[in-house]
Structure formats: structure tokens, C-alpha cells
Write a protein that holds these residues in place. Structure first.
Motif, PDB file in Angstrom:
ATOM      1  N   ILE A 195      11.763   4.371  21.042  1.00  0.00           N
ATOM      2  CA  ILE A 195      11.998   3.522  19.870  1.00  0.00           C
ATOM      3  C   ILE A 195      13.399   2.934  19.909  1.00  0.00           C
ATOM      4  N   GLU A 196      14.364   3.740  20.314  1.00  0.00           N
ATOM      5  CA  GLU A 196      15.747   3.256  20.374  1.00  0.00           C
ATOM      6  C   GLU A 196      15.913   2.160  21.425  1.00  0.00           C
ATOM      7  N   ASN A 197      15.055   2.157  22.422  1.00  0.00           N
ATOM      8  CA  ASN A 197      15.156   1.152  23.491  1.00  0.00           C
ATOM      9  C   ASN A 197      14.248  -0.059  23.267  1.00  0.00           C
ATOM     10  N   THR A 198      13.675  -0.148  22.083  1.00  0.00           N
ATOM     11  CA  THR A 198      12.772  -1.252  21.744  1.00  0.00           C
ATOM     12  C   THR A 198      13.461  -2.196  20.763  1.00  0.00           C
ATOM     13  N   GLU A 199      13.242  -3.497  20.934  1.00  0.00           N
ATOM     14  CA  GLU A 199      13.741  -4.476  19.966  1.00  0.00           C
ATOM     15  C   GLU A 199      12.750  -4.579  18.811  1.00  0.00           C
ATOM     16  N   PHE A 200      13.276  -4.744  17.598  1.00  0.00           N
ATOM     17  CA  PHE A 200      12.423  -4.838  16.418  1.00  0.00           C
ATOM     18  C   PHE A 200      12.703  -6.127  15.663  1.00  0.00           C
ATOM     19  N   TYR A 201      11.630  -6.813  15.291  1.00  0.00           N
ATOM     20  CA  TYR A 201      11.702  -8.020  14.462  1.00  0.00           C
ATOM     21  C   TYR A 201      10.753  -7.828  13.279  1.00  0.00           C
ATOM     22  N   PRO A 202      11.280  -7.684  12.031  1.00  0.00           N
ATOM     23  CA  PRO A 202      12.685  -7.545  11.657  1.00  0.00           C
ATOM     24  C   PRO A 202      13.235  -6.170  12.022  1.00  0.00           C
ATOM     25  N   ALA A 203      14.546  -6.030  11.907  1.00  0.00           N
ATOM     26  CA  ALA A 203      15.224  -4.838  12.421  1.00  0.00           C
ATOM     27  C   ALA A 203      14.850  -3.559  11.690  1.00  0.00           C
ATOM     28  N   TYR A 232       7.731 -14.476   7.296  1.00  0.00           N
ATOM     29  CA  TYR A 232       6.709 -13.442   7.496  1.00  0.00           C
ATOM     30  C   TYR A 232       7.267 -12.029   7.401  1.00  0.00           C
ATOM     31  N   SER A 233       8.592 -11.865   7.361  1.00  0.00           N
ATOM     32  CA  SER A 233       9.158 -10.513   7.330  1.00  0.00           C
ATOM     33  C   SER A 233       8.858  -9.803   6.018  1.00  0.00           C
ATOM     34  N   GLY A 234       8.519 -10.576   4.972  1.00  0.00           N
ATOM     35  CA  GLY A 234       8.103  -9.989   3.709  1.00  0.00           C
ATOM     36  C   GLY A 234       6.672 -10.400   3.395  1.00  0.00           C
ATOM     37  N   GLU A 235       6.298 -10.337   2.125  1.00  0.00           N
ATOM     38  CA  GLU A 235       4.960 -10.776   1.736  1.00  0.00           C
ATOM     39  C   GLU A 235       4.852 -12.287   1.877  1.00  0.00           C
ATOM     40  N   LEU A 236       3.673 -12.762   2.254  1.00  0.00           N
ATOM     41  CA  LEU A 236       3.432 -14.190   2.416  1.00  0.00           C
ATOM     42  C   LEU A 236       2.609 -14.683   1.227  1.00  0.00           C
ATOM     43  N   SER A 237       3.202 -15.506   0.395  1.00  0.00           N
ATOM     44  CA  SER A 237       2.516 -15.996  -0.803  1.00  0.00           C
ATOM     45  C   SER A 237       1.722 -17.253  -0.487  1.00  0.00           C
ATOM     46  N   ILE A 238       0.491 -17.288  -0.998  1.00  0.00           N
ATOM     47  CA  ILE A 238      -0.358 -18.461  -0.801  1.00  0.00           C
ATOM     48  C   ILE A 238      -1.149 -18.725  -2.075  1.00  0.00           C
ATOM     49  N   ALA A 290       9.341  -5.165  22.779  1.00  0.00           N
ATOM     50  CA  ALA A 290       9.709  -5.563  21.425  1.00  0.00           C
ATOM     51  C   ALA A 290       8.501  -5.477  20.505  1.00  0.00           C
ATOM     52  N   LEU A 291       8.776  -5.217  19.226  1.00  0.00           N
ATOM     53  CA  LEU A 291       7.746  -5.171  18.197  1.00  0.00           C
ATOM     54  C   LEU A 291       8.094  -6.166  17.095  1.00  0.00           C
ATOM     55  N   LEU A 292       7.121  -6.981  16.714  1.00  0.00           N
ATOM     56  CA  LEU A 292       7.304  -7.921  15.610  1.00  0.00           C
ATOM     57  C   LEU A 292       6.312  -7.567  14.507  1.00  0.00           C
ATOM     58  N   THR A 293       6.814  -7.485  13.292  1.00  0.00           N
ATOM     59  CA  THR A 293       5.997  -7.099  12.151  1.00  0.00           C
ATOM     60  C   THR A 293       5.942  -8.220  11.132  1.00  0.00           C
ATOM     61  N   HIS A 294       4.756  -8.523  10.637  1.00  0.00           N
ATOM     62  CA  HIS A 294       4.642  -9.478   9.529  1.00  0.00           C
ATOM     63  C   HIS A 294       4.065  -8.783   8.312  1.00  0.00           C
ATOM     64  N   GLY A 295       4.372  -9.338   7.132  1.00  0.00           N
ATOM     65  CA  GLY A 295       3.915  -8.748   5.891  1.00  0.00           C
ATOM     66  C   GLY A 295       2.487  -9.127   5.552  1.00  0.00           C
ATOM     67  N   PHE A 296       2.055  -8.701   4.378  1.00  0.00           N
ATOM     68  CA  PHE A 296       0.702  -8.979   3.910  1.00  0.00           C
ATOM     69  C   PHE A 296       0.687 -10.256   3.071  1.00  0.00           C
ATOM     70  N   ARG A 341      11.631   2.691  10.267  1.00  0.00           N
ATOM     71  CA  ARG A 341      10.316   3.068   9.743  1.00  0.00           C
ATOM     72  C   ARG A 341       9.494   3.802  10.794  1.00  0.00           C
ATOM     73  N   LEU A 342       9.421   3.245  11.997  1.00  0.00           N
ATOM     74  CA  LEU A 342       8.645   3.885  13.047  1.00  0.00           C
ATOM     75  C   LEU A 342       9.298   5.205  13.467  1.00  0.00           C
ATOM     76  N   HIS A 343      10.618   5.238  13.496  1.00  0.00           N
ATOM     77  CA  HIS A 343      11.347   6.454  13.854  1.00  0.00           C
ATOM     78  C   HIS A 343      10.987   7.588  12.896  1.00  0.00           C
ATOM     79  N   ALA A 344      10.983   7.312  11.590  1.00  0.00           N
ATOM     80  CA  ALA A 344      10.670   8.343  10.600  1.00  0.00           C
ATOM     81  C   ALA A 344       9.247   8.856  10.762  1.00  0.00           C
ATOM     82  N   MET A 345       8.336   7.945  11.083  1.00  0.00           N
ATOM     83  CA  MET A 345       6.935   8.353  11.243  1.00  0.00           C
ATOM     84  C   MET A 345       6.752   9.273  12.451  1.00  0.00           C
TER      85      MET A 345
END
Length: 946
Positions: A450-458, A654-660, A608-614, A463-467
Motif C-alpha cells: 500500500i505504501e508503494n502504491t499511488e492513490f487518486y485521491p490521496a 469524481y473524488s466525492g459524490e457525483l450529483s446529477i 496506482a488506484l483511482l477511486t470515484h464516489g457514488f 482507508r485501505l491501510h486501516a482495512m
């Protein structure tokens, strides 16, 4: 003479209205017919690889707006990386095994079908769902290897998944044991951590007394010569676990007190509980008393107390010893925790640590949620229905101090939305803290990865570390039919695996490679074991579906060492450059892929891991059919066009919730129109221009044209940097500003006069067209990953609608390099500031009714030395930059900028609309000005700057 016909007016078949909903399907058909994805691969051959590994959606049901966001983001990244010079292969995938499909088969055909029939029908159902979803993804404009996706149910993928399990087993990570796992009665199976969600639930909470056992030892622990009858008290919200109680837990450092009651109870005159909770508990129980002795929890270890139903039935006449537990708190209850090791992880760990064997653990709850028939008092009852009966039994036994209904957050199955429990069952696990040959545990290796992985957003890293830091062992086995088998042969008496298990698993994998997982179902042990078959039985468990998707880095990409073949290993590469999924996948696919990667190869399968919201509605509410706020991507595509969904996705952070909402989409449509109008203007002014024959060398271009290229280069650099960082909403914002302000409100506004009125082949017009050529190529290509249909259409128009290759086979445009670009931008940025002041002043006069258009104005500009020098350098071209008929420049000793606007007194040229004193100077052309006469019939006007 009709002078309008002498103008070089824009001409293009590129329509103002996109008519996206009707025309997009035609582009999709054309992309398929022309095999555009294959053409991209051919154009990219030999470039460095960029691999975005597709997290597989589940093959069940139509896609929703979240699916659309996910696939569009992936498509934007893949296209932008390809155009940036990479071989960006995109192989889509589907997750095919598991409970949801099995449930659909049960609904359609009934329960208790033969396993072979379930597997056959499930496979056919999954194929149907994939075809539906694939059509919807294509409709979004996503380019991918749609003809050759990866499916976790492809025979080769199923075989390689089994090979991956064999390797993990061989490395020493896999073991079998009894442990409490998340269990769903409706699924009839263990659940993965990612399949658990929390919802509020009302339950009966009870305070229960366990009578003293050996009073002499208890008195000694409190430093008393003797004590009366009494009980230790626990609190629980799960009365159904009390029949399985086998111990009690206290914290070694907490003070515990003996309380002498003013009015003795049926359990005696003493109660034992945490000192700090005595006052609140007595008040809640409506009792009174005083503390007579106190001791640390450490002094109570191994003291024994009677089960609270000890006097109700001889089946409960057993003792509960006290074990020490650091997890005991004073947050609620009594500071004493009842321990049912079959139904709690901490309970299980504590009891096992104190010598309890698997055979000694009491587990009366069956897989369907009912107690075994042999359980005293409550046999055969569903546990939730047994709760009030257990409370009554405690009351009758004199062990109930208090009861109430409490609302609390409780575990639920994410599929059935029903409450689940921890239930000790014999399962196969991957050990988080086992240390194979590397010397590091799986947990340590994963945390390092995890420490050697890039995260988007940071924030994803924490979060993954705690899990990973806090998760229990991974339960690999499931009790299902539609899944990859854990193809083990287990000894009937000892429970041990066959000594040739890894070798046998490869033989099974070879059969699955030919016939699918059905080959294991039809396999007889004697087929592989011969005479040994009488001593072994086939393991009936299937693999957790998160193991299916979690090993696709091996079964699809081919893994680090190609110890498994990998269905697309020839095209892809390991590790992947990027995994991209919703934020829930920190506990799902990101998580399972990390663990399998670390077990197989000692590192994560991604860089790298990229996360988008709901996606939520305009009010921030979750999409819900019952609320009626669901927006289906299919409906948006059929009404507004998929292009609008693509633009909305890119324009939203996309780093937070996406409103539509419909209102939000309307605003997106307006933004799209501005972009399209800009493209139409650019394309319309290039219909008679070919860069090879008509282009003007950089050193001969007009200064404003070179500034436009410098401005475009700066915008492109900013945009490409954002593409590289996967930040798309700043790109959309920047491109829209570029279209509306940099081009529409300034450069193209100034340029119209020269494009329309200058000689068709004059340097003045060709210089402008050269700039427009480069701007068009740059803008269309930068837009292409986002508004793909529009960019493809514009690209065809840019080439006269000839049969050119797709824009997606192109690289981003290389603009001419200018050594003085920075100085140009600084100089013209100031000119634009002054121009903005002029425009505001003109607008004031126009509003008063003194003039109509700005060309009806004449200016007197008073400027300080620096601004005067800057403005004067434009000579007569200053009036074209300011779009007025005359601009008189004056020095202002005070150094302030003043602008005086006067209505012109000169006639209007019917061709260029400028008001000039030389209108009619040529008697043959009495209604046009001198420069128009020159541009039409002579050498043309002299312009150098704008």
C-alpha cells in the motif's frame, strides 16, 4: 454588386445542432464496421504499454448510472493515454460466478435443482446479461476489445483461478479451521467482508446474572474471608447467543466491585460488575446497595460462574470461566462481556487462547438460522423468534435484571438486506498473519505494498491501510454451486488434504480448461486417485467470488511470472498501471486483488488506484427507485445523447459524490453547445485551407496569430498535465473557458474581420487560417477522450469528410514551438486587459443608445508610458483588436488609462461594416471602403499585427 458574395464566409457541413441521441448510434456502427479499436492497436504498436485493468461489473441486470460513470472514466483515461503516445490496451471484463446469479436461477426454475443443471443455467444466464450490458457500454461511446472480453467463467480463466489457488496453497497461506465468519441465512453461506453492510435494527437488550460458583475463591480474590450468594452481571443485545455461552471476559486493568444490595434478589445479595458503572447500572435496574470490596480484573481470572439457565434445564448446568480480554470497555453494559465463541470473533480468539478445542465449541445455530433440535428449551426455533422466549426463560430462572428494546447499527447481507450473524463453521482461510518463506506475513506484505502504491485521491491510502491492518483472516470458501471449486481431496478420517494436492489440482485445472467447472462436478475421485479414492472425498466448497475477480491480474494479465497463462497476457502487462473503481472497492476488488497479488508475487498487482464516489441526485440523496430519483444512463442517451453523460462525468469532481439531475444535465447541454459552436466556427473557416500548400511559416504569421498559438500551447500543456493526473473536471473547465473567453470573446472575435474580408489567398487570411488549423487540431484532439462522438465528427469534417482514420489513432497535436511564447503571452495578456476596459466603456455608451455595434464607435485612448508604447506598437491594427472603426491614441502624463467613446460620423461600408471616411472613394464601388476595394481588386490592405 452583392458584396456579401465577395466575403470569405464560413462553410461547413458540421451542423450547429448535434442531434446526438439520433446520430451517435451511427458512429458506434461505423466504429464497429471499420474496426476502430483494432486500428488503434495497430497505430499504437511498439509504443510503451499503459494498462488500465478493468474491474469486472457483475453479470446481472442492466447497467445503472454508477456503471456509466465508471466505464466513461476508464474510457477517458485509456483514450487520453493512447493519444499521449502509449499502447493503451483496454480489455473489458465481467464477474460471472456467485450468489446473485444463483438466486436468479432459483427464482426462475425453483430450488434444489441438480448442481449440473444450476451451473448450466447460470452460465447461459450470465451470457445473456453480458450481451445486454455490453450493448449499453458501447452506447456510451466506450472503445474496447468488446469481441474478446475476459469473463471469470471462461474455461481458461476458471482453470487459471484454480492454479492460482494451488500456488497460494503451496506457499502455505491456506488452512482449514473452525472460525466465526459472516453468515447469511438467506445465502446459506459465508460472506466476504465486502458483502456486509450496516443498517439500523431494533433488538432486545438484556442484563443477565451468572450466579457465583466457587464462593471461597471469589472471596479470596476480593480479599474477604467469605461472601454471600450473588452473581456477576453481563449485558448483551443478542440474547440468542446466551444458550451458547462458554465464558466471561473482564479487562485486567479495570476495577471490579462487589455490591451488597439493600434488598437481596433470587440470585443472592451480591452483584459483581465494573466499579465505574455501579451507580448507573443500579439506577437503571431500580436497585440500591453499596460497594463492599474492589479488585482488578486480573485477580478474577479463571473464576467460574453458573450459566444463567443453570436452574432452568440440566442441559445448561455448566460453568463459565472468566478470561481476560483487552477489548472489554466501559462504554456500555457492565464491564463484563459474555463469550459465545461460536458467534463472536473476539470470543472465539479468547476461548481458543485458553485451551478450548474446536470440538468443545458449542454451536447450536444451523445454516438456516434455526437452532438444532437437541438444544434444550429452544430446539428448532429460528433465533430471532427465540429471543423473547430466552428472555422469558431468564426471567423464570431469576437471572434477568433488566430488559429493553434498543435501536443499534447491525450487520446485514448486501444482497438480501437481512440481518446476518457471526457463525463458527469449518472453512478454508487465507491467513493474514501466516509467515511463508519470505519471512513476512501477508498483512505485512500488503501494508508495505500500500505504501508503494499511488492513490487518486490521496486519502484512499489511509482507508485501505486501516482495512488491511484490522481485517481477520480471509474466508476463501463458500457453500455454493455456481462458483470455481476448491478442488481438494480431503481424507475422510483425518480431514487432511491429499499429499499430492497441488499436482492433483493441476490435473483438475486441465479438465476445467476443456470443459469448465462442470468437469469437477462430474469427476469421480477414482478418476484421479485410483485405489486411494475410498479414503478421500471431494471438497464441495466453492471459492469466494472476490477470489475470482481478485485473481484476474493473474488469470487475465498473466501475473508476474506467467506461472498461470493469463487469457490476455499477450496484449496486457503485469502489474497494471491503474485500477479504477468506486470507493466501495477499498474493501472489495482493490482489497482482494492486493491480497492475492501479495500471496502470489509479493506485491500489489497495480501501480496506482483511482477511486470515484457514488452518484447522488441534485439534493445529495442516494439514487432510489422508491424515492423516484433514479436517472438511467439509457434514458439520458436516448434523449440527450451519451455525449452529455460523458461531458457530465468529466466535468464533475469524481473524488466525492457525483450529483446529477435534469437541471444539472441542462447546464451540461449548454456547456456542450458552446463547445460545438466554437468547433463549427473553426471548421467553417478551414474549408479552403490545406496546411501543406496554404500554411504560413511561423516567422511570417501575424503577431496575434502567434499569440493565439502560444495561448493554445499553454492551455494544452495544462490540459495534458491534468490528463496525466486523472483530473478531468479542471480540463472541462479550462476547455470551456478557452472556447468561450480565449477564442470566442477575444481571438475569433478579432479574427472574423480578417478571415471574412481579406483576400482569399492573402498572407493576412492564410496566417489566420494557419493558426485556426493548429488550434482546431489541438482542441479537437484534447476534447476527443471526453466528447468522443463530437470529436470524431469534427475530425472527419476537418479532413473534408474523406475516409480518414479515426481520431483515436492520432496523437495529441504538436504545436509549432515559439521561443518568445512567454513574452508574447505577457504582451497580449495586457492588451486583452485593456481591451476588456474598452469593451465595458463601449457597452455603457451602447446601452445609452448613442451607438449600435462597436464598429459605430471611435475611440480616444489616453494611456501612461508603458501602455501607450504597447498600444502604439499595433499601429492602425489597434482598431481591429478593439473592433472599432477608429482608435486614436494619446499620451497621458498622469499614467492613468482613460477611454473616451464617440459615435462615428462616417458612413458604413456595406462589405466590412466599418465606418470610414473613404467609403465611396472608388466611384465604381460607392458603398464600400478603400481597404475593401484593395482587398477585392488590388494588392490588398497592409496589416502586420492583427
Amino acid at each position: 454588386m452583392d458584396y456579401r458574395k465577395t466575403l470569405n464566409l464560413p462553410e461547413t457541413p458540421f451542423p450547429m445542432r448535434g442531434d446526438l441521441a439520433k446520430r451517435e448510434p451511427g458512429w458506434i456502427t461505423e466504429w464497429e464496421e471499420k474496426k476502430v479499436y483494432a486500428a488503434i492497436r495497430e497505430a499504437s504498436r511498439g509504443r510503451p504499454k499503459f494498462i488500465l485493468h478493468d474491474g469486472p461489473p457483475y453479470a446481472n441486470g442492466d447497467i445503472h448510472i454508477g456503471h456509466a460513470v465508471n466505464k466513461i472514466l476508464k474510457d477517458i483515461i485509456v483514450k487520453s493515454r493512447a493519444m499521449a503516445g502509449y499502447d493503451a490496451v483496454y480489455v473489458p471484463g465481467w464477474d460471472c460466478h456467485g450468489m446473485p446469479i444463483e438466486i436468479q436461477i432459483e427464482k426462475k426454475y425453483g430450488k434444489h435443482l441438480p448442481v449440473a443443471e444450476v451451473q448450466s443455467k447460470a452460465r447461459a444466464y450470465a451470457y445473456e446479461q453480458i450481451d445486454r450490458q455490453r450493448a449499453d457500454f458501447k452506447r456510451l461511446g466506450v472503445l474496447a476489445d468488446w469481441d474478446r472480453p475476459y469473463l471469470t467463467m471462461n474455461f481458461s480463466n476458471e482453470a487459471d483461478e484454480l492454479r492460482s489457488l494451488a500456488r497460494i496453497l503451496e506457499k502455505g497461506y491456506v488452512f482449514r479451521g473452525l472460525k466465526p465468519v459472516n453468515w447469511c441465512f438467506d445465502c446459506g453461506s459465508a460472506l466476504a467482508e465486502a458483502e456486509v453492510e450496516y443498517a439500523d435494527r431494533k433488538d432486545t437488550s438484556v442484563h443477565v446474572a451468572f450466579k457465583f460458583g466457587d464462593k471461597e475463591k471469589l472471596a479470596h480474590a476480593f480479599g474477604l474471608p467469605q461472601i454471600d450468594d450473588g452473581a456477576i452481571v453481563i449485558w448483551t443485545t443478542t440474547p440468542w447467543t446466551l444458550p451458547a455461552n462458554q465464558a466471561l471476559n473482564v479487562h485486567p486493568e479495570i476495577d471490579y466491585s462487589l455490591v451488597k444490595l439493600d434488598q437481596p434478589r433470587s440470585t443472592g445479595s451480591l452483584l459483581l460488575l465494573a466499579k465505574d458503572l455501579v451507580a448507573s447500572c443500579l439506577e437503571q435496574w431500580k436497585l440500591s446497595g453499596k460497594i463492599i470490596a474492589t479488585a482488578k480484573g486480573d485477580a478474577l481470572t479463571n473464576l467460574e460462574f453458573k450459566h444463567p439457565l443453570y436452574d432452568a434445564h440440566d442441559g445448561y448446568q455448566r460453568m463459565a470461566p472468566i478470561y481476560l480480554g483487552d477489548y472489554v470497555t466501559l462504554d456500555s453494559g457492565t464491564g463484563v462481556v459474555h463469550s459465545a465463541p461460536a458467534y463472536g470473533i473476539e470470543d472465539f480468539v479468547s476461548c481458543k487462547a485458553h485451551g478450548l478445542t474446536d470440538d468443545q465449541i458449542i454451536g447450536p445455530v444451523m445454516g438456516d438460522g434455526h437452532y438444532v433440535e437437541s438444544l434444550p428449551l429452544f430446539g428448532g426455533l429460528m433465533i430471532w423468534k427465540a429471543n423473547p422466549l430466552i428472555v422469558d426463560a431468564l426471567q423464570n430462572a431469576g437471572s434477568l435484571l433488566h430488559t429493553e428494546t434498543q435501536k443499534h447499527s447491525y450487520m446485514h447481507c448486501w444482497r438480501h438486506k437481512t440481518p446476518i450473524i457471526y457463525r463458527a463453521t469449518s472453512q478454508w482461510f487465507a491467513g493474514m498473519d501466516r509467515q511463508p518463506d519470505s519471512g513476512k506475513s501477508l498483512r505485512e506484505t500488503a501494508l508495505e505494498g500500500i505504501e508503494n502504491t499511488e492513490f487518486y485521491p490521496a486519502w484512499g491510502r489511509a482507508r485501505l491501510h486501516a482495512m488491511i491492518a484490522n481485517r481477520p483472516d480471509w474466508t476463501l470458501s463458500r457453500q455454493r454451486q455456481w462458483g470455481v471449486p476448491m478442488a481438494f481431496f480431503v481424507h475422510k478420517e483425518t480431514g487432511e488434504l491429499h499429499p499430492r494436492t497441488v499436482e492433483l489440482m493441476e490435473e483438475v485445472a486441465l479438465r476445467i480448461e476443456q470443459h469448465g467447472i462442470e468437469a469437477w462436478q462430474s469427476l469421480e475421485p477414482a478418476d484421479l486417485l485410483g485405489d486411494e479414492a475410498a479414503h478421500y472425498e471431494k471438497n464441495r466448497d466453492t471459492l469466494d467470488v472476490w477470489f475470482d475477480s481478485g485473481t484476474t491480474h493473474a488469470t487475465v494479465l498473466g501475473g508476474q511470472d506467467h506461472s498461470v497463462k493469463g487469457s490476455h497476457a499477450d496484449d496486457l502487462a503485469w502489474p497494471a498501471d491503474l485500477y479504477l473503481e468506486g470507493s466501495d472497492q477499498h474493501r472489495g476488488w482493490f482489497h482482494s486483488s492486493l491480497l492475492t497479488g501479495c500471496m502470489l508475487y509479493g506485491r500489489p498487482p497495480y501501480k496506482a488506484l483511482l477511486t470515484h464516489g457514488f452518484v447522488v441526485d441534485g439534493q445529495g440523496r442516494k439514487m432510489s427507485k422508491s424515492v423516484g430519483n433514479v436517472i438511467a444512463p439509457q434514458k439520458v442517451s436516448d434523449s440527450l445523447g451519451a455525449e452529455i453523460l460523458r461531458l457530465w462525468t468529466a466535468a464533475t469532481d469524481y473524488s466525492g459524490e457525483l450529483s446529477i439531475s435534469d437541471e444539472i444535465l441542462k447546464r451540461v447541454v449548454e456547456g456542450y453547445r458552446r463547445i460545438r459552436n466554437t468547433l463549427k466556427f473553426l471548421l467553417g473557416n478551414l474549408q479552403d485551407f490545406t496546411i501543406a500548400t496554404d500554411g504560413v511559416e511561423l516567422e511570417h504569421m501575424f503577431e496575434i496569430d502567434r499569440y493565439a498559438l502560444a495561448m493554445t500551447a499553454a492551455m494544452q500543456a495544462e490540459t495534458l498535465a491534468n490528463y496525466k493526473r486523472y483530473e478531468f473536471h479542471p480540463i472541462v473547465s479550462r476547455l470551456q473557458i478557452f472556447c468561450s473567453e480565449d477564442l470566442g470573446a477575444f481571438y475569433l472575435d478579432v479574427l472574423k474581420d480578417r478571415l471574412y474580408t481579406a483576400g482569399k489567398d492573402s498572407v493576412a487570411r492564410r496566417s489566420a487560417q494557419t493558426a485556426v488549423h493548429h488550434i482546431s487540431h489541438t482542441l479537437i484532439k484534447l476534447l476527443a477522450p471526453i466528447v468522443s462522438f463530437t470529436a470524431e465528427e469534427a475530425w472527419k469534417d476537418l479532413h473534408g469528410n474523406q475516409d480518414v482514420a479515426s481520431i483515436f489513432t492520432e496523437l495529441f497535436h504538436a504545436l509549432p514551438e515559439q521561443v518568445d511564447a512567454k513574452l508574447l503571452r505577457e504582451r497580449w495578456d495586457r492588451l486583452r486587459d485593456i481591451r476588456a476596459d474598452v469593451m465595458r466603456k463601449i457597452e455603457e455608451v451602447r446601452t445609452s443608445g448613442e451607438i449600435g455595434s462597436s464598429l459605430a464607435a471611435e475611440l480616444d485612448i489616453y494611456a501612461g508610458a508603458d501602455d501607450h508604447r504597447l498600444l502604439a506598437s499595433l499601429e492602425d491594427d489597434l482598431r481591429f483588436v478593439l473592433i472599432v472603426s477608429r482608435a486614436n491614441l494619446h499620451a497621458d502624463p498622469q499614467g492613468t488609462l482613460r477611454i473616451v467613446v464617440n459615435p462615428t460620423k462616417h458612413p458604413k461600408c456595406e462589405r466590412c461594416w466599418h465606418h470610414r471616411e473613404d467609403v465611396g472613394v472608388d466611384p465604381e464601388h460607392p458603398v464600400i471602403c478603400g481597404r475593401c476595394v484593395s482587398n477585392l481588386f488590388k494588392l490588398g490592405e497592409l496589416r502586420r499585427h492583427a
